[in-house]
Motif scaffolding. Structure first.
Motif, short mmCIF file in Angstrom:
data_model
loop_
_atom_site.label_atom_id
_atom_site.label_comp_id
_atom_site.label_asym_id
_atom_site.label_seq_id
_atom_site.Cartn_x
_atom_site.Cartn_y
_atom_site.Cartn_z
N PHE A 131 0.83 -1.32 -0.13
CA PHE A 131 -0.02 0.18 0.16
C PHE A 131 0.90 1.17 -0.07
CE2 PHE A 131 -3.11 -3.11 1.74
CZ PHE A 131 -4.16 -2.75 0.96
N ILE A 132 0.41 2.32 -0.60
CA ILE A 132 1.18 3.54 -0.51
C ILE A 132 0.04 4.55 -0.35
CG2 ILE A 132 2.81 2.83 -2.08
CD1 ILE A 132 1.43 4.35 -4.46
N THR A 133 0.28 5.69 0.41
CA THR A 133 -0.68 6.70 1.10
C THR A 133 0.33 8.01 1.22
OG1 THR A 133 -2.23 7.24 2.31
CG2 THR A 133 -0.43 6.01 3.16
N ALA A 134 -0.31 9.30 0.82
CA ALA A 134 0.12 10.42 1.28
C ALA A 134 -0.26 11.00 2.84
CB ALA A 134 -0.65 11.42 0.08
N ILE A 135 -1.36 10.00 3.27
CA ILE A 135 -1.81 10.30 4.79
C ILE A 135 -0.80 9.54 5.78
CG2 ILE A 135 -3.83 10.22 6.18
CD1 ILE A 135 -5.36 10.32 3.50
N VAL A 144 -3.45 3.45 10.49
CA VAL A 144 -3.71 2.72 9.25
C VAL A 144 -2.76 1.71 9.04
CG1 VAL A 144 -4.37 3.00 7.07
CG2 VAL A 144 -5.28 4.68 8.73
N ARG A 145 -1.54 2.01 9.04
CA ARG A 145 -0.61 1.31 8.65
C ARG A 145 -0.44 -0.26 9.32
NH1 ARG A 145 4.55 -0.64 9.33
NH2 ARG A 145 5.99 -0.82 7.76
N THR A 146 -0.40 0.12 10.78
CA THR A 146 -0.45 -1.27 11.66
C THR A 146 -1.79 -2.14 11.23
OG1 THR A 146 0.49 0.10 13.04
CG2 THR A 146 -0.75 -1.76 13.96
N ARG A 147 -2.89 -1.37 11.13
CA ARG A 147 -4.16 -2.27 10.66
C ARG A 147 -3.79 -2.98 9.18
NH1 ARG A 147 -7.60 1.36 9.53
NH2 ARG A 147 -8.02 0.94 7.44
N LEU A 148 -3.23 -2.40 8.42
CA LEU A 148 -2.82 -2.84 6.73
C LEU A 148 -2.02 -4.17 7.03
CD1 LEU A 148 -3.06 0.14 4.67
CD2 LEU A 148 -4.57 -1.67 4.90
N MET A 149 -0.98 -3.94 7.90
CA MET A 149 -0.16 -4.85 7.92
C MET A 149 -0.54 -6.19 8.77
SD MET A 149 2.66 -3.66 6.59
CE MET A 149 3.93 -4.55 7.21
N ARG A 150 -1.32 -5.79 9.83
CA ARG A 150 -1.91 -6.80 10.46
C ARG A 150 -3.02 -7.58 9.60
NH1 ARG A 150 -4.37 -4.11 14.67
NH2 ARG A 150 -6.22 -3.95 13.41
N ASP A 151 -3.62 -6.92 8.59
CA ASP A 151 -4.47 -7.48 7.75
C ASP A 151 -3.94 -8.37 6.58
OD1 ASP A 151 -6.60 -6.81 9.22
OD2 ASP A 151 -7.58 -5.17 8.01
N GLY A 152 -2.46 -8.33 6.63
CA GLY A 152 -1.53 -9.17 5.69
C GLY A 152 -1.02 -8.36 4.44
#
Length: 124
Positions: free
Chosen positions: A82-86, A91-99
């Motif tokens: 994932f890439i993001t300007a925010i 959010v990063r932690t949640r995305l990483m936890r989700d795989g």
């Protein structure tokens, strides 16, 4: 890069990202297609050949995380960066936890992306 190129799909509503990122990914040895939206990607032939995805988080319509969940629902486990300007560590932690393989905050360096591709198994 592996002897056979990895096919990477970039999905980002920002035209400048869709123009610049594929060139960088190609310099790492990948074959690349870029899409302006999740729907555009889902309606393409790239769905079957994509081996790694670079997804923007915040896009109009279906977001990057929603696209990833849709792919999982369809039985497609594609390594995702994932890439993001925010910059939001929650959010990063949640995305990483989700795989997710990685979540990079824009602007990121070429080496940051190359390392994320290595983690995804898409680069040596």
């Amino acid at each position: 890069m592996k002897s056979r190129s990895t096919h990477v799909s970039v999905v980002d509503d920002d035209e400048s990202v869709r123009e610049a990122l594929p060139d960088l990914l190609r310099s790492f040895g990948a074959t690349v297609e870029a899409f302006a939206s999740a729907d555009e990607f889902l309606n393409s032939n790239a769905l079957e050949i994509t081996q790694c995805m670079v997804l923007d988080i915040a896009m109009p319509g279906m977001t990057g995380p929603e696209l990833r969940h849709e792919l999982v629902r369809r039985g497609r486990q594609i390594p995702t960066i994932f890439i993001t300007a925010i910059k939001d560590d929650d959010v990063r932690t949640r995305l990483m936890r989700d795989g997710a393989v990685e979540c990079l905050f824009k602007p990121f360096t070429d080496e940051d992306l190359h390392q994320a591709l290595r983690l995804a198994g898409a680069a040596d």
